[in-house]
Scaffold this motif. Structure first.
Motif, PDB file in Angstrom:
ATOM      1  N   TRP B  51      18.190  39.633  97.677  1.00  0.00           N
ATOM      2  CA  TRP B  51      18.046  40.994  97.137  1.00  0.00           C
ATOM      3  C   TRP B  51      19.147  41.301  96.141  1.00  0.00           C
ATOM      4  O   TRP B  51      18.924  41.916  95.120  1.00  0.00           O
ATOM      5  N   ALA B  52      20.327  40.877  96.451  1.00  0.00           N
ATOM      6  CA  ALA B  52      21.476  41.188  95.603  1.00  0.00           C
ATOM      7  C   ALA B  52      21.467  40.359  94.322  1.00  0.00           C
ATOM      8  O   ALA B  52      22.263  40.605  93.421  1.00  0.00           O
ATOM      9  N   GLY B  53      20.577  39.352  94.283  1.00  0.00           N
ATOM     10  CA  GLY B  53      20.495  38.532  93.091  1.00  0.00           C
ATOM     11  C   GLY B  53      21.571  37.464  93.006  1.00  0.00           C
ATOM     12  O   GLY B  53      21.844  36.933  91.941  1.00  0.00           O
ATOM     13  N   TRP B  54      22.212  37.133  94.131  1.00  0.00           N
ATOM     14  CA  TRP B  54      23.241  36.086  94.119  1.00  0.00           C
ATOM     15  C   TRP B  54      22.618  34.700  93.980  1.00  0.00           C
ATOM     16  O   TRP B  54      23.250  33.758  93.564  1.00  0.00           O
ATOM     17  N   THR B  55      21.353  34.578  94.417  1.00  0.00           N
ATOM     18  CA  THR B  55      20.675  33.294  94.283  1.00  0.00           C
ATOM     19  C   THR B  55      19.475  33.483  93.364  1.00  0.00           C
ATOM     20  O   THR B  55      18.880  34.556  93.309  1.00  0.00           O
ATOM     21  N   SER B  56      19.140  32.416  92.644  1.00  0.00           N
ATOM     22  CA  SER B  56      17.987  32.495  91.760  1.00  0.00           C
ATOM     23  C   SER B  56      16.718  32.213  92.554  1.00  0.00           C
ATOM     24  O   SER B  56      16.685  31.275  93.349  1.00  0.00           O
ATOM     25  N   PRO B  57      15.655  33.020  92.350  1.00  0.00           N
ATOM     26  CA  PRO B  57      14.406  32.793  93.079  1.00  0.00           C
ATOM     27  C   PRO B  57      13.770  31.445  92.745  1.00  0.00           C
ATOM     28  O   PRO B  57      12.954  30.933  93.514  1.00  0.00           O
ATOM     29  N   ASP B  58      14.151  30.834  91.632  1.00  0.00           N
ATOM     30  CA  ASP B  58      13.566  29.536  91.268  1.00  0.00           C
ATOM     31  C   ASP B  58      14.179  28.396  92.059  1.00  0.00           C
ATOM     32  O   ASP B  58      13.533  27.367  92.281  1.00  0.00           O
ATOM     33  N   THR B  59      15.438  28.557  92.444  1.00  0.00           N
ATOM     34  CA  THR B  59      16.079  27.464  93.194  1.00  0.00           C
ATOM     35  C   THR B  59      16.116  27.734  94.687  1.00  0.00           C
ATOM     36  O   THR B  59      15.940  26.832  95.487  1.00  0.00           O
ATOM     37  N   LEU B  60      16.375  28.977  95.080  1.00  0.00           N
ATOM     38  CA  LEU B  60      16.359  29.289  96.508  1.00  0.00           C
ATOM     39  C   LEU B  60      15.705  30.642  96.738  1.00  0.00           C
ATOM     40  O   LEU B  60      16.362  31.671  96.700  1.00  0.00           O
ATOM     41  N   PRO B  61      14.382  30.634  96.944  1.00  0.00           N
ATOM     42  CA  PRO B  61      13.690  31.899  97.206  1.00  0.00           C
ATOM     43  C   PRO B  61      14.123  32.463  98.557  1.00  0.00           C
ATOM     44  O   PRO B  61      14.538  31.719  99.433  1.00  0.00           O
ATOM     45  N   GLY B  62      14.008  33.769  98.683  1.00  0.00           N
ATOM     46  CA  GLY B  62      14.436  34.422  99.928  1.00  0.00           C
ATOM     47  C   GLY B  62      13.471  34.194 101.065  1.00  0.00           C
ATOM     48  O   GLY B  62      12.364  33.689 100.866  1.00  0.00           O
ATOM     49  N   PRO B  63      13.888  34.582 102.272  1.00  0.00           N
ATOM     50  CA  PRO B  63      13.055  34.380 103.457  1.00  0.00           C
ATOM     51  C   PRO B  63      11.678  35.012 103.330  1.00  0.00           C
ATOM     52  O   PRO B  63      10.688  34.421 103.765  1.00  0.00           O
ATOM     53  N   ALA B  64      11.606  36.155 102.718  1.00  0.00           N
ATOM     54  CA  ALA B  64      10.307  36.839 102.610  1.00  0.00           C
ATOM     55  C   ALA B  64       9.345  36.007 101.758  1.00  0.00           C
ATOM     56  O   ALA B  64       8.186  35.801 102.136  1.00  0.00           O
ATOM     57  N   LYS B  65       9.861  35.502 100.666  1.00  0.00           N
ATOM     58  CA  LYS B  65       9.032  34.697  99.771  1.00  0.00           C
ATOM     59  C   LYS B  65       8.597  33.402 100.464  1.00  0.00           C
ATOM     60  O   LYS B  65       7.444  32.976 100.356  1.00  0.00           O
ATOM     61  N   ALA B  69       4.843  32.102 101.353  1.00  0.00           N
ATOM     62  CA  ALA B  69       4.368  30.764 100.983  1.00  0.00           C
ATOM     63  C   ALA B  69       3.845  30.030 102.215  1.00  0.00           C
ATOM     64  O   ALA B  69       2.808  29.358 102.175  1.00  0.00           O
ATOM     65  N   ALA B  70       4.570  30.194 103.322  1.00  0.00           N
ATOM     66  CA  ALA B  70       4.152  29.552 104.571  1.00  0.00           C
ATOM     67  C   ALA B  70       2.790  30.080 104.999  1.00  0.00           C
ATOM     68  O   ALA B  70       1.915  29.334 105.428  1.00  0.00           O
ATOM     69  N   TRP B  71       2.625  31.402 104.844  1.00  0.00           N
ATOM     70  CA  TRP B  71       1.360  32.020 105.232  1.00  0.00           C
ATOM     71  C   TRP B  71       0.215  31.474 104.365  1.00  0.00           C
ATOM     72  O   TRP B  71      -0.853  31.133 104.881  1.00  0.00           O
ATOM     73  N   ASP B  72       0.454  31.355 103.066  1.00  0.00           N
ATOM     74  CA  ASP B  72      -0.569  30.808 102.167  1.00  0.00           C
ATOM     75  C   ASP B  72      -0.957  29.391 102.579  1.00  0.00           C
ATOM     76  O   ASP B  72      -2.136  29.058 102.668  1.00  0.00           O
ATOM     77  N   LEU B  73       0.082  28.575 102.816  1.00  0.00           N
ATOM     78  CA  LEU B  73      -0.176  27.183 103.201  1.00  0.00           C
ATOM     79  C   LEU B  73      -0.935  27.115 104.521  1.00  0.00           C
ATOM     80  O   LEU B  73      -1.795  26.273 104.728  1.00  0.00           O
ATOM     81  N   TRP B  74      -0.584  28.036 105.408  1.00  0.00           N
ATOM     82  CA  TRP B  74      -1.211  28.058 106.718  1.00  0.00           C
ATOM     83  C   TRP B  74      -2.679  28.455 106.585  1.00  0.00           C
ATOM     84  O   TRP B  74      -3.557  27.767 107.107  1.00  0.00           O
ATOM     85  N   VAL B 246      11.187  24.775 100.889  1.00  0.00           N
ATOM     86  CA  VAL B 246      11.911  25.391 101.998  1.00  0.00           C
ATOM     87  C   VAL B 246      11.014  25.493 103.239  1.00  0.00           C
ATOM     88  O   VAL B 246      11.463  25.288 104.369  1.00  0.00           O
ATOM     89  N   VAL B 247       9.720  25.782 103.016  1.00  0.00           N
ATOM     90  CA  VAL B 247       8.795  25.834 104.145  1.00  0.00           C
ATOM     91  C   VAL B 247       8.788  24.484 104.869  1.00  0.00           C
ATOM     92  O   VAL B 247       8.874  24.410 106.102  1.00  0.00           O
ATOM     93  N   CYS B 248       8.708  23.402 104.084  1.00  0.00           N
ATOM     94  CA  CYS B 248       8.670  22.065 104.698  1.00  0.00           C
ATOM     95  C   CYS B 248       9.948  21.786 105.487  1.00  0.00           C
ATOM     96  O   CYS B 248       9.908  21.256 106.600  1.00  0.00           O
ATOM     97  N   ILE B 249      11.073  22.169 104.895  1.00  0.00           N
ATOM     98  CA  ILE B 249      12.346  21.920 105.577  1.00  0.00           C
ATOM     99  C   ILE B 249      12.427  22.716 106.875  1.00  0.00           C
ATOM    100  O   ILE B 249      12.824  22.208 107.926  1.00  0.00           O
TER     101      ILE B 249
END
Ligand SMILES: Nc1ncnc2c1ncn2[C@@H]1O[C@H](COP(=O)(O)OP(=O)(O)O)[C@@H](O)[C@H]1O
Ligand SMILES: [Mg+2]
Lengths: 244, 280
Positions: B51-65, B69-74, B246-249
């Motif tokens: 949320w604070a933007g300390w990480t880039s969504p392209d390299t490390l998306p947040g838990p919600a994202k 993604a997990a839900w889509d794959l599921w 991240v989902v796979c990990i």
């Protein structure tokens, strides 16, 4: 060149002839010869490290690496110096190890009851105290009807009163089935109370050998016993306290 | 028995004897939820960082994202398929590796002759990281299931072998003496003394082996596969889908945790006699 011949139950008792046993360079038993009459009750005394347990291992057939002849007839039962209970088997199964027949569990429980552990039959050995474990180990030896009974300091972890009642148990078994008993102990009074013959092992040989006089019941008051006790302590290199 | 002394034995009040060790109450159940609290904390920090933007969504998306993604794959069934494929490889490979490792371990544990034949080569090969065998296995076994199952089997067999063998050899010879005095046969000694004595070590080996089984399957699937979690991961790399990675990990983490719990449950069942220890 060790020879070990099973002898019929009542013929020979225990025979040890010219036995020498070494661990590497160090010699523990030196040309040791010894005969125990069938059905006799003998106590072995000696400083720790003098080879008592080693001798018992040879008699039990657990170590064939020696020179000389050892004959211990028939079935041998051993109470080892440490309890040696299998931690993964319940106490009653430990006691029943190697027993044959249908009533094995009942016999094991009866033996446990005799050593005061009736309520521990289904327990795991790791939950026993040191003294309880030692009594269970004693029950494992006494539940059998062996022709040779080897006891390696079996009362070491017991308090004085429990020890007395265990003495009675051993004597009882001995009177009923007349096994040849060899009791290792470091307690001179225990040896004199239980055995008919006392030996002292010193530097790998029998340094002292005497019959114990008197009936067991009257030994406590006997002068002959007092004299033998003095000689035994001398053989064990124990100095009497100086008079003041 | 006609003891003239009132024996204190039956009352259990022997004064000099040390007290029996009370079986330790298990602390697990109470600390269980607490153990995972720090994990939740970590997730919270992660979300805040996103949320604070300390990480880039392209390299490390947040838990919600990642969760979406997990839900889509599921819901598309892709996750279930991949999981099914990988799980099957792990199960079959583990079964084979377990049988081989246990069999050889028992053999060389029980017999010095067998040890001479088996142990030296095993000890020589244990230093090889088994993942190095993947290219060779592909060469040997082709591209279908066989090389993947084989690599899992190898990964499992070594720790199971080593711990079974060591477990048997570590059994206190004083406990074996008891069996010898009372004339138990070699087979009875193996079954009643050596095997139960080796069991704790064997289970440690099994736990370790199952961790390696998951590592083995993902390595095999990343190098060469058309299905499975490792394949999903490789695909995600190609399409730069950090959330799927991240989902796979996370999935691996969960699977590893579950396998560990499974072995622990087995341990608690078969090592009941050791419960007295666990408190200390
Ligand atoms: N397995 C062994 N290997 C080497 N030395 C041993 C072994 N067992 C006993 N000894 C040595 O033999 C001597 C006698 O030991 P032991 O028979 O146990 O004495 P104790 O009279 O106290 O029972 C000791 O010096 C001991 O260190
Ligand atoms: Mg000793």
């Amino acid at each position: 060149m060790s020879t070990r011949v099973p002898a019929p139950r009542t013929s020979e008792g225990v025979v040890v002839e010219h036995v020498t046993k070494s661990f590497g360079e160090s010699r523990v038993l030196t040309d040791l010869s010894l005969r125990l009459a069938p059905g006799s009750f003998t106590a072995v005394l000696g400083r720790s490290g003098c080879g008592k347990s080693t001798l018992l291992r040879l008699l039990a057939g657990l170590d064939g690496d020696y020179v000389g002849t050892v004959r211990a007839g028939g079935d041998v039962a051993v109470a080892f110096q440490e309890p040696r209970l299998w931690p993964w088997a319940r106490v009653e199964s430990n006691v029943a190890v190697g027993l044959q027949g249908k009533d094995v569990k009942d016999r094991a429980r009866a033996a446990l009851a005799e050593v005061g552990l009736a309520d521990k039959a289904r327990s795991w050995p790791l939950t026993l105290s040191g003294g309880q474990a030692q009594r269970a180990s004693l029950a494992r030896a006494l539940v059998r009807e062996p022709s040779v009974l080897l006891l390696d300091e079996p009362f070491g972890a017991l308090d004085a009163l429990t020890r007395l009642s265990m003495h009675h148990l051993v004597l009882d078994l001995w009177r009923r089935h007349a096994p040849t008993v060899l009791l290792v102990t470091h307690d001179v009074d225990e040896a004199l109370a239980l055995a008919d013959r006392v030996l002292v092992l010193d530097r790998g040989q029998v340094s002292f050998d005497a019959e114990v006089p008197e009936e067991r019941a009257v030994r406590a008051e006997s002068l002959g016993i007092a004299a033998l006790r003095r000689r035994l302590l001398e053989a064990l290199h124990v100095r009497p306290a100086k008079e003041r | 028995m006609t003891a003239t002394v009132e024996t204190p034995v039956r009352s259990g009040a022997a004064p000099v004897e040390e007290r029996a060790v009370a079986p330790a109450r298990r602390r697990r159940s109470r600390t269980g939820p607490l153990r995972y609290l720090s994990l939740l904390g970590l997730l919270a920090v992660w979300q805040v960082a996103t949320w604070a933007g300390w990480t880039s969504p392209d390299t490390l998306p947040g838990p919600a994202k990642v969760a979406s993604a997990a839900w889509d794959l599921w819901s598309s069934g892709a996750l279930v398929d991949a999981l099914g494929v990988s799980l099957q490889r792990v199960l079959i490979g583990t079964a084979i590796g377990l049988v081989a490792g246990l069999g050889l371990g028992l053999l060389s544990g029980f017999s010095r002759k067998a040890e001479l034949v088996v142990d030296a080569p095993v000890q020589a090969f244990r230093a090889v990281p088994f993942t190095a065998l993947v290219p060779l296995f592909i060469l040997w076994f082709g591209v279908d299931e066989t090389p993947k199952v084989a690599i899992v089997a190898v990964g499992v067999a070594f720790p199971v072998y080593i711990n079974t063998f060591a477990g048997i050899r570590d059994v206190d010879s004083k406990l074996v003496d008891v069996a010898r005095v009372y004339r138990l046969s070699r087979l009875q000694i193996a079954r009643r003394v050596l095997l139960p004595g080796a069991l704790p070590s064997l289970l440690v080996g099994l736990r370790f082996a199952l961790t390696l089984a998951w590592i083995a399957v993902i390595v095999a699937e990343q190098l060469n596969a058309s299905a499975g979690i490792g394949f999903l991961l490789t695909q995600a790399r190609q399409f730069l889908q950090a959330d799927v990675m991240v989902v796979c990990i996370a999935l691996y983490a969960t699977l590893g945790l579950l396998t560990d719990l499974l072995v622990r449950a087995v341990e608690r069942r078969v090592l009941v006699w050791r419960q007295a220890y666990s408190g200390n």
